[in-house]
Design an enzyme around this catalytic site. Structure first.
Site, PDB file in Angstrom:
ATOM      1  N   ASP A 262       3.432  60.934  12.210  1.00 50.43           N
ATOM      2  CA  ASP A 262       2.841  59.709  11.701  1.00 50.43           C
ATOM      3  C   ASP A 262       1.853  60.125  10.595  1.00 50.43           C
ATOM      4  O   ASP A 262       1.560  61.299  10.406  1.00 50.43           O
ATOM      5  CB  ASP A 262       2.163  58.913  12.833  1.00 50.43           C
ATOM      6  CG  ASP A 262       2.004  57.446  12.449  1.00 50.43           C
ATOM      7  OD1 ASP A 262       1.899  56.603  13.353  1.00 50.43           O
ATOM      8  OD2 ASP A 262       2.021  57.134  11.233  1.00 50.43           O
TER       9      ASP A 262
HETATM   10  C1  GLC Z   1       1.067  54.182  10.043  1.00 48.59           C
HETATM   11  C2  GLC Z   1       1.691  53.779  11.356  1.00 48.59           C
HETATM   12  C3  GLC Z   1       3.173  54.003  11.426  1.00 48.59           C
HETATM   13  C4  GLC Z   1       3.764  53.817  10.040  1.00 48.59           C
HETATM   14  C5  GLC Z   1       3.236  54.956   9.191  1.00 48.59           C
HETATM   15  C6  GLC Z   1       3.736  54.886   7.748  1.00 48.59           C
HETATM   16  O1  GLC Z   1      -0.200  54.744  10.244  1.00 48.59           O
HETATM   17  O2  GLC Z   1       1.125  54.300  12.543  1.00 48.59           O
HETATM   18  O3  GLC Z   1       3.708  53.094  12.385  1.00 48.59           O
HETATM   19  O4  GLC Z   1       5.173  53.853  10.102  1.00 48.59           O
HETATM   20  O5  GLC Z   1       1.810  55.012   9.175  1.00 48.59           O
HETATM   21  O6  GLC Z   1       3.168  53.770   7.111  1.00 48.59           O
END
Ligand code: GLC
Length: 734
Positions: A262
């Site tokens: 993430d």
């Molecule tokens: C965010 C979220 C995740 C998302 C990623 C990309 O912090 O936790 O669900 O897909 O970053 O935006």
């Protein structure tokens, strides 16, 4: 390319090239703003020197084709770039938030909405969506419950498979298909105290019985990517957690696709306290098998060094690089790096009428009618109606994760009502703002806050009360701000804003015929609202066609059929509250009237509205449960059936729910668990037999020895219209 050609390609790549494939940067590096900040600046990259293997969050057919062309021309081995983004409930045509979709109890609708989202995304140049989010949720304080399909493992498994099928089809290389990324592995939905990013403490049994099956369902459906979660699971950050990533995900679940961190989750191991620095974080993440480092310089800044000092092998690096090349190959990008990007197709398909109609129908099906004292449906004429509240004209009705949505494309309640019945019988008044004075919430872009002055508030309130005075019925459109749910939006109190409560009370003083339409990204504490409303219709965040869908339901052109995929707590003090709880040794029903029972002194044990609950404009009657055998043996099969009759005046859909209770086992089992559901449309007076098959697989759990099995003994079968049904029969498994 063949696997052999991929292997040859990998062999020809330099160490730097391999490491760069493991980096993902935000598309902002290409945005004209030109000011490069944060990790990208720290890595010394910019538009002209952008070696990352993938980018996220940038869209548009012509833009991405241009970026891809220039990228490939500069790349020593002409390896194409991957474009990824958060397409959670639609790209430009926005569907209801996933929690609302869960309330349809129709996974097929998730497949339809995902297929449309995939089509609109693919023609806009995207290759991967960071969806479905399948985290099990039992805590309405957590803002990301809006992205989940709710509190039940079985229901979430059905939806997870449907989302993957909708995005990916049979082959992600096919036209209008994109790769799906199931997230957040693992158990992100159970943060301590409902506070986002907080530690998750789960027993191995709870993790395996309740949380892991849904990720597994997505993987078995062929989901191409998995995303790590921000949380520590039993004090180990997921992005460095070899046990869940190597043993469980890659081992037991046999996942062979790309594991992406993430946002900045690898570097966050330093803040968590499991890595002294980025170098140690990079080591732990690569050893755990995390292939892509989203938006930090951990990998690009340290893997070469770790390799040279012998802390990691080139084999480990090659494993990750190869999985990324294989994903690009599965998408056909080596042969066609632009895949479906096509500006003409964008114009043809984005927000087209066909997609809008689908969004409207699905939105209507996602609404849950919680109360109705014969005040709904409204009459299209002959009733003076006052539509009041901050959501009457509000067009930000697509939830927190619709990054590419635009308010101008959305249909407000006012627009939907006027389209449906014209203006004459209806008046409209703002009444108050969504947020209270001084409430300021950071959002993706900047922040949201109420701009309404005290004087304006008083004036809007006065106008609203005047409008209510002369109306036969008042429809109050209230609820959370979209920014009050989603990521980093935990709330310790889950009630509507004070200004909205004041509006409701003041309207009630002059008119008792109140219908509340509730916009929300989570279950809310509706105890107070319930006192003043004759009807409550939960519409969640309904998406682009919200106003039309709400008009369809309010005037009976669509009979509401949604059923709660997540319990509405009586109060935040009950949380976590979910239907499949445990009996305890002193269950309230056995100890009622005595002191020593499992209870609260000040509130009931039951939620205000339970899982599976929802009203219709008609009514349904169930016969008792019939089972064709009271003994189930190994490899056997029992049929459980009921007759369901529509006993009202409207045609309507009923979701017949099958629950099973393992009455006694080597560990205590939930008081009941959803094991099946069927949704049927019945005409007034129509009756139908609904049959469920019960087999051994449905009875399995992790027993006292942590073996996944089912044990002989007594089982109860419940079949009814929500998780409180007592309509039951029993059988023995031998
Ligand atoms: C965010 C979220 C995740 C998302 C990623 C990309 O912090 O936790 O669900 O897909 O970053 O935006």
């Amino acid at each position: 390319m063949t696997q052999k050609e991929l292997s040859q390609l990998l062999k020809s790549m330099s160490i730097e090239e391999k490491i760069n494939q493991l980096l993902q940067l935000s598309g902002s590096v290409y945005e004209e703003t030109g000011v490069i900040t944060g990790p990208v600046a720290q890595m010394g990259f910019d538009q002209n020197n952008m070696p990352a293997g993938s980018v996220l969050g940038i869209v548009g057919a012509d833009k991405l084709k241009k970026i891809q062309k220039e990228y490939i021309e500069k790349h020593p081995h002409r390896i194409p770039l991957l474009f990824m983004a958060d397409i959670i409930n639609g790209y430009k045509t926005i569907f209801p938030i996933p929690l609302a979709l869960g309330c349809t109890f129709e996974p097929e609708l998730a497949e339809v909405s995902a297929a449309i989202a995939a089509k609109e995304s693919a023609v806009s140049g995207l290759h991967v969506t960071f969806s479905p989010m399948v985290d099990l949720v039992r805590d309405a304080r957590w803002g990301r419950v809006m992205e989940s399909t709710g509190e039940d493992t079985y229901l979430n498994c059905c939806f997870a498979k449907a989302f993957v099928a909708g995005y990916q089809g049979n082959n992600v290389m096919d036209k209008d298909k994109i790769a799906a990324c199931v997230k957040h592995f693992a158990a992100y939905g159970a943060p301590t105290a409902g506070r986002d990013y907080n530690n998750v403490e789960l027993s191995e049994r709870t993790l395996r019985d309740d949380y892991l099956p849904v990720y597994q369902a997505a993987i078995e459906a062929g989901c191409a990517l998995v995303m790590t979660s921000f949380n520590t699971l039993n004090r180990v950050p997921s992005s460095g957690n070899k046990k869940i990533m190597r043993e469980i995900l890659r081992g037991e679940m046999a996942f062979e696709g790309v594991l992406i961190s993430d946002w900045a989750a690898i570097e966050e191991m330093v803040c968590h306290g499991m890595a002294e620095n980025r170098k140690e974080a990079a080591l732990r993440a690569l050893e755990a098998g995390v292939d892509i480092d989203m938006m930090t310089p951990c990998y690009t800044g340290n893997l070469k060094n770790l390799l040279e000092e012998g802390s990691i092998t080139e084999k480990l690096l090659d494993e990750s690089a190869m999985r990324i090349l294989q994903l690009k190959n599965k998408l056909g990008l080596f042969e066609n790096p632009y895949k479906d990007a096509d500006s003409k197709e964008e114009k043809r398909w984005l927000l087209c009428q066909e997609h809008r109609e689908s969004a409207r129908k699905i939105a209507s099906k996602s609404f849950v009618l919680l109360e109705n004292e014969n005040i709904l449906p409204l009459k299209k004429e002959g009733e003076k109606l006052a539509f009041i509240g901050p959501y009457v004209e509000n067009k930000w009705i697509y939830g927190a994760w619709s990054i590419f949505a635009e308010e101008k494309d959305c249909v407000s309640i006012k627009e939907g009502i006027i389209k449906k019945i014209g203006v004459t019988p209806a008046t409209f008044a703002l009444g108050c703002d969504v947020l209270d004075e001084g409430q300021k919430i950071a959002d993706f872009a900047s922040h949201v806050e109420s701009k309404m002055t005290y004087k304006e508030r008083e004036s809007h309130l006065k106008d609203a009360v005047e409008a209510a005075k002369t109306a036969d019925k008042v429809i109050l459109a209230l609820g959370e701000h979209a920014a009050q749910s989603g990521e980093a939006a935990s709330r310790a109190e889950i009630r509507i804003a004070d200004g909205q409560m004041k509006l409701l009370e003041r309207v009630y003083e002059v008119n008792k015929n109140i219908v509340v339409i509730l916009f929300s990204g989570r279950p809310l504490d509706l105890r107070e609202v319930k006192k003043y409303a004759k009807a409550i219709l939960v519409v969640w965040f309904p998406g682009t066609e919200g106003g039309n869908a709400i008009a369809d339901v309010l005037f009976g052109d669509f009979n509401p059929s949604g059923r709660l995929a997540m319990s509405f707590p009586y109060s935040v003090g009950q949380i976590p509250v979910h239907y499949n709880e445990f009996s305890t040794g002193r269950p309230y029903k056995e100890t009622e009237g005595t002191r020593f029972g499992s209870k609260y002194l000040d509130i009931p044990n039951e939620p205000l509205y339970p899982f599976g609950y929802g009203l219709s404009y008609t009514s349904f009657e169930y016969s008792r449960v019939i089972i064709d055998n009271t003994k189930l043996s190994f490899g056997g099969y029992i049929k459980a059936s009921v007759q369901v009759k529509n006993t009202g005046e409207y045609e309507g859909e009923e979701t017949i729910q099958l629950y099973i209770q393992d009455v006694s086992a080597s560990v205590v089992r939930p008081v009941r668990e959803l094991k099946g559901f069927q949704k049927v449309l019945l005409k007034p007076g129509e009756s139908r037999e609904i049959v469920f098959g019960i087999e051994e697989m449905m009875l399995k759990f992790y027993n006292i020895d942590m073996n996944y099995c089912c044990e002989p003994g007594l089982f109860k079968v419940f079949i009814g219209g929500d998780s409180r049904t007592q309509n039951s029969a029993q059988f023995y498994y031998e």
